[in-house]
Design an enzyme around this catalytic site. Structure first.
Site, PDB file in Angstrom:
ATOM      1  N   CYS A 176       7.685  47.093   4.946  1.00 49.34           N
ATOM      2  CA  CYS A 176       7.912  48.070   4.330  1.00 49.34           C
ATOM      3  C   CYS A 176       6.840  49.056   4.422  1.00 49.34           C
ATOM      4  O   CYS A 176       5.868  48.800   3.421  1.00 49.34           O
ATOM      5  CB  CYS A 176       9.089  48.383   3.047  1.00 49.34           C
ATOM      6  SG  CYS A 176       9.061  50.229   2.442  1.00 49.34           S
ATOM      7  N   LYS A 217       2.580   4.553   1.226  1.00 50.46           N
ATOM      8  CA  LYS A 217       3.024   5.249   2.698  1.00 50.46           C
ATOM      9  C   LYS A 217       2.729   6.811   2.257  1.00 50.46           C
ATOM     10  O   LYS A 217       3.435   7.687   2.033  1.00 50.46           O
ATOM     11  CB  LYS A 217       4.524   5.217   2.732  1.00 50.46           C
ATOM     12  CG  LYS A 217       5.017   5.630   4.124  1.00 50.46           C
ATOM     13  CD  LYS A 217       6.524   5.528   4.376  1.00 50.46           C
ATOM     14  CE  LYS A 217       6.976   5.765   5.756  1.00 50.46           C
ATOM     15  NZ  LYS A 217       6.620   7.125   6.097  1.00 50.46           N
ATOM     16  N   CYS A 220      14.396  50.843  -0.342  1.00 51.41           N
ATOM     17  CA  CYS A 220      14.234  52.452  -0.121  1.00 51.41           C
ATOM     18  C   CYS A 220      14.830  52.960   1.111  1.00 51.41           C
ATOM     19  O   CYS A 220      14.890  53.975   1.072  1.00 51.41           O
ATOM     20  CB  CYS A 220      12.868  52.874  -0.477  1.00 51.41           C
ATOM     21  SG  CYS A 220      11.907  52.319   0.982  1.00 51.41           S
ATOM     22  N   GLU A 228       0.840  -1.174   0.191  1.00 55.25           N
ATOM     23  CA  GLU A 228      -0.122  -0.167  -0.173  1.00 55.25           C
ATOM     24  C   GLU A 228       0.722   1.283   0.043  1.00 55.25           C
ATOM     25  O   GLU A 228       1.950   1.244   0.110  1.00 55.25           O
ATOM     26  CB  GLU A 228      -0.854   0.016   1.358  1.00 55.25           C
ATOM     27  CG  GLU A 228      -0.324  -0.051   2.482  1.00 55.25           C
ATOM     28  CD  GLU A 228      -1.214  -0.473   3.694  1.00 55.25           C
ATOM     29  OE1 GLU A 228      -2.186   0.148   3.811  1.00 55.25           O
ATOM     30  OE2 GLU A 228      -0.676  -1.026   4.787  1.00 55.25           O
ATOM     31  N   ASP A 244       1.894  10.625   3.434  1.00 56.69           N
ATOM     32  CA  ASP A 244       2.763  11.493   4.096  1.00 56.69           C
ATOM     33  C   ASP A 244       1.980  12.682   4.922  1.00 56.69           C
ATOM     34  O   ASP A 244       1.683  13.659   4.384  1.00 56.69           O
ATOM     35  CB  ASP A 244       3.597  12.342   3.129  1.00 56.69           C
ATOM     36  CG  ASP A 244       4.815  13.297   3.852  1.00 56.69           C
ATOM     37  OD1 ASP A 244       4.960  12.955   4.974  1.00 56.69           O
ATOM     38  OD2 ASP A 244       5.386  14.235   2.995  1.00 56.69           O
ATOM     39  N   CYS A 254       8.247  53.071  -2.321  1.00 55.47           N
ATOM     40  CA  CYS A 254       9.314  52.180  -2.207  1.00 55.47           C
ATOM     41  C   CYS A 254       9.357  51.554  -3.696  1.00 55.47           C
ATOM     42  O   CYS A 254       8.596  51.268  -4.234  1.00 55.47           O
ATOM     43  CB  CYS A 254       9.110  50.934  -1.151  1.00 55.47           C
ATOM     44  SG  CYS A 254      10.278  49.764  -1.512  1.00 55.47           S
ATOM     45  N   TYR A 287      -5.505   2.263   7.596  1.00 53.54           N
ATOM     46  CA  TYR A 287      -4.656   1.228   6.936  1.00 53.54           C
ATOM     47  C   TYR A 287      -4.131   0.001   8.007  1.00 53.54           C
ATOM     48  O   TYR A 287      -3.579  -0.707   7.642  1.00 53.54           O
ATOM     49  CB  TYR A 287      -3.363   1.530   6.155  1.00 53.54           C
ATOM     50  CG  TYR A 287      -2.730   2.683   7.103  1.00 53.54           C
ATOM     51  CD1 TYR A 287      -1.996   2.518   8.193  1.00 53.54           C
ATOM     52  CD2 TYR A 287      -2.529   4.064   6.597  1.00 53.54           C
ATOM     53  CE1 TYR A 287      -1.390   3.425   9.085  1.00 53.54           C
ATOM     54  CE2 TYR A 287      -1.930   5.139   7.379  1.00 53.54           C
ATOM     55  CZ  TYR A 287      -1.135   4.685   8.476  1.00 53.54           C
ATOM     56  OH  TYR A 287      -0.425   5.487   9.058  1.00 53.54           O
ATOM     57  N   LYS A 324      11.019   3.625   0.932  1.00 50.73           N
ATOM     58  CA  LYS A 324      10.777   4.844   0.432  1.00 50.73           C
ATOM     59  C   LYS A 324      11.502   5.274  -0.877  1.00 50.73           C
ATOM     60  O   LYS A 324      12.186   4.709  -1.237  1.00 50.73           O
ATOM     61  CB  LYS A 324      11.289   5.949   1.583  1.00 50.73           C
ATOM     62  CG  LYS A 324      10.472   5.917   3.072  1.00 50.73           C
ATOM     63  CD  LYS A 324      11.351   6.974   3.890  1.00 50.73           C
ATOM     64  CE  LYS A 324      10.368   7.072   4.963  1.00 50.73           C
ATOM     65  NZ  LYS A 324      10.698   8.327   5.729  1.00 50.73           N
ATOM     66  N   CYS A 372      14.165  49.105   5.035  1.00 49.33           N
ATOM     67  CA  CYS A 372      13.928  48.582   3.737  1.00 49.33           C
ATOM     68  C   CYS A 372      14.960  48.502   2.992  1.00 49.33           C
ATOM     69  O   CYS A 372      15.702  49.658   2.744  1.00 49.33           O
ATOM     70  CB  CYS A 372      12.605  49.287   3.104  1.00 49.33           C
ATOM     71  SG  CYS A 372      12.520  48.599   1.531  1.00 49.33           S
TER      72      CYS A 372
END
Length: 668
Positions: free
Chosen positions: A431, A117, A416, A115, A119, A436, A226, A319, A413
């Site tokens: 900012c 795996k 600017c 089956e 995540d 800017c 599962y 995996k 920033c």
């Protein structure tokens, strides 16, 4: 209604609604219309509001609305949730098979259950006498956190198993989020100035660990079962038999939902073939997986094989090789976005990840930098999945230079030199200077976008060049550009210059909704632009609107209204609008049909329809209907497709009428 009669009807309604929930959310085969379902649910709610002594433990009404918890309680698993041994080579599968045969002292072929795996977040559902009584996270394998109220918000998970249910059945599986749902969630998080999630697994885990179940209910979570935990009153012969029984009880499994992604294999070669087949289809799956799980199919043989330390000897995980690589952070640049958001980006020694050369990876924000402690000069592990922007997974601390220093986003920033600030309730630093240069460039790129002014011949690189040449500093400058201006730039020929000017001219008759969206007002997306255009009709009325008037618009709350007022109070920005009008921009607002069959009605779509969502919206609007952005008392109809989200529950609680796509077609 007599007490006995009320109880009988209540039990009957619970059973009927559970049956339809399973047909809709698990089998994807609704039996009745949404209207009929809504009537049943309304009857259930009325009964529970007026009658006492009803059993609400497995009622569909309990899926949302529970009070927020102060903390998750810890509960021990009756049977520890073990970890699997991992390998990254299909050749290891043959070694696994050899070990099994050697331990069992047999030369016969072993049957394996193969089956996916998943995540996601491991979860245990505890059913007692058929009722879902508890849901626990894996925790440390011995003790998990009680997230029962949150797990109940996932509609595909049955609250009651029905007749013949064993005394105890502990179901183990994975909570996950589909890739498409993850992308939409992150878009919403970004729009609201909230933290985005790094990947679907983090989004699923973060959603499940919310103390307020209503937040979990708003997230599009799925569950696949599962494995078994503790059981009483039921026995199984094979791993396949376990999943078949789960499916019979209405519990979602890959065996039922996607049988081609599960296989009973005879011998290691069939297992390896399964591994390679899944590896090929992996990018096309709607959810993330990181390998396949191989289990000896016979439970009798599983008992004979037993455990090795804290892992079952009878199972292993093969995996897929992660799309990761190691490289060095040469620098950290801070980029400034359209709304002034400062985003740190790691500039790295080029490295190939998943067949693509990667040089940059986003570090998101200061909180993320602090959490991972990423510094200039660090050796880092990066990963890339599909077309997702590469990200730094972790730092290899053993290789950190001795003179390294923590990185902090500058207080001014970088584009600017203006002061930056981090607003309360937000994770990003911004900012606040609207002039800017970096914000100007990003705003201009947004302005020309296809869903905004649609100036298709003006791309990002050309905008950068025009701004650097001081030919473009604000929106109105697009309409002052001449063919000669374009020809004065490097690598621009006569035909190219003509196409650019022609493209700009074609953009001079934008619909009001697109024009408002193109202005780049914070929190004002496409849908909000449409709502504002519908309400105010002309650009003048929109620019003159007070905060009170804005709050009269459906879906516009205090945060959005305040943002709009800040924009329209800026004389320089309002002057820009008037300048564009003087330069020939004619903002149109096609009058919504007042004679259409949907005139005066508001709609919202949830789930997957037989047509593209944008096409469905266009059909509704062309027939006089109005599209809203969320469920509220101002909404007339919720159009529900396959796999809808929590909007259905909210609509039911507010008395909003729920209809299917077919029912909408009849209205047309």
């Amino acid at each position: 209604m007599a007490q006995k009669s009320a109880k009988n009807r209540h039990e009957e309604l619970k059973s009927i609604i559970a049956k339809h929930d399973h047909a809709y959310h698990v089998l994807d085969k609704p039996i009745i219309s949404d209207f009929e379902y809504d009537q049943l649910f309304t009857e259930l709610l009325k009964l529970e509001a007026t009658e006492e002594g009803l059993d609400l433990t497995d009622s569909p009404s309990q899926r949302v609305g529970a009070k927020p918890l102060e903390v998750f309680s810890k509960v021990a698993h009756r049977v520890p949730m073990l970890s699997l041994a991992n390998s990254y080579s299909p050749e290891d599968i043959f070694d696994f098979d050899e070990r099994i045969k050697k331990f069992l002292k047999t030369d016969k072929e072993i049957e394996y259950f193969c089956e996916l795996k998943f995540d996601g977040l491991s979860m245990e559902l505890v059913y007692e006498n058929g009722n879902l009584v508890r849901a626990l996270t894996r925790g440390d394998g011995t003790v998990g956190e009680d997230v029962t109220q949150n797990i109940k918000t996932i509609k595909s998970i049955p609250l009651k198993l029905g007749k013949g249910a064993p005394e105890v059945l502990e179901v183990r599986g994975e909570v996950l989020m589909f890739k498409e749902d993850f992308a939409r969630l992150n878009e919403n998080q970004q729009e609201n100035g909230q933290q985005t999630f790094a990947n679907p697994r983090n989004a699923a885990a973060g959603s499940m660990r919310q103390l307020d179940p209503r937040i979990t209910a708003s997230r599009p979570l799925k569950f696949f079962a599962y494995a078994l935990g503790h059981t009483e009153g039921i026995t199984f012969k094979t791993q396949e038999n376990i999943q078949e029984t789960f499916a019979e009880y209405g519990i979602p499994t890959a065996l039922k939902s996607a049988p081609d992604l599960v296989q009973v294999a005879k011998g290691p070669q069939e297992v390896v073939d399964f591994y390679h087949r899944i590896e090929k289809v992996r990018p096309k799956l709607p959810f993330d997986i990181d390998g396949v799980v191989i289990k000896v199919n016979s439970l009798r043989l599983q008992d004979d094989l037993g455990l090795v330390a804290r892992s079952p000897r009878w199972a292993t995980a093969a995996k897929f090789k992660p799309e990761q690589a190691t490289t060095v952070v040469e620098d950290i640049n801070v980029q400034v976005g359209r709304t002034g958001a400062l985003t740190p980006v790691a500039i790295m020694t080029p490295v190939k990840v998943g067949g693509v050369t990667v040089t940059n990876a986003t570090l998101h924000n200061q909180d993320e930098i602090d959490r991972k402690d990423v510094r200039i000069g660090d050796t880092v592990v990066i990963q890339r999945a599909g077309d997702v922007i590469p990200e730094v997974v972790s730092v290899v601390l053993e290789k950190r230079p001795k003179n390294s220093k923590p990185f902090t986003i500058p207080s001014k920033c970088p584009a600017c030199g203006s002061e930056v600030e981090k607003l309360e309730g937000e994770v990003v630093t911004r900012c606040v200077n609207p002039l800017c240069i970096a914000q100007v460039k990003e705003s201009l790129k947004h302005f020309v976008a296809r869903r905004a002014m649609n100036i298709d011949k003006v791309g990002d690189r050309l905008i950068e060049t025009l701004v650097d040449a001081q030919l473009l500093t604000k929106f109105s400058d697009f309409y002052r550009l001449t063919k000669e201006d374009i020809l004065s730039l490097d690598r621009q020929g006569d035909k190219s210059a003509e196409n650019i000017i022609s493209s700009i001219d074609k953009s001079k008759t934008p619909p009001l909704a697109r024009f408002i969206f193109a202005l780049g007002i914070r929190f004002v997306g496409e849908q909000t632009g449409k709502l504002l255009a519908d309400h105010f009709v002309t650009i003048e009325k929109f620019l003159e609107a007070s905060e009170e008037e804005l709050l009269q618009v459906p879906e516009i709350g205090p945060k959005v209204a305040k943002s709009i007022i800040e924009w329209t109070s800026n004389k320089r920005l309002v002057k820009e609008v008037h300048e564009m009008i003087k330069l020939g921009v004619n903002i149109t607002n096609p009058v919504r049909s007042t004679e259409g069959s949907l005139s005066g009605m508001s709609f919202l779509i949830t789930g997957t329809l037989p047509v593209k969502r944008d096409d469905a919206k266009d059909i509704i609007e062309k027939n006089g209907g109005k599209i809203l952005g969320s469920v509220s008392s101002k909404l007339n109809f919720l159009v529900v497709g396959d796999d809808p989200g929590s909007k259905v529950d909210k609509a039911q609680s507010l008395g909003v009428k729920i209809i299917s796509w077919d029912e909408l077609q009849k209205m047309l």
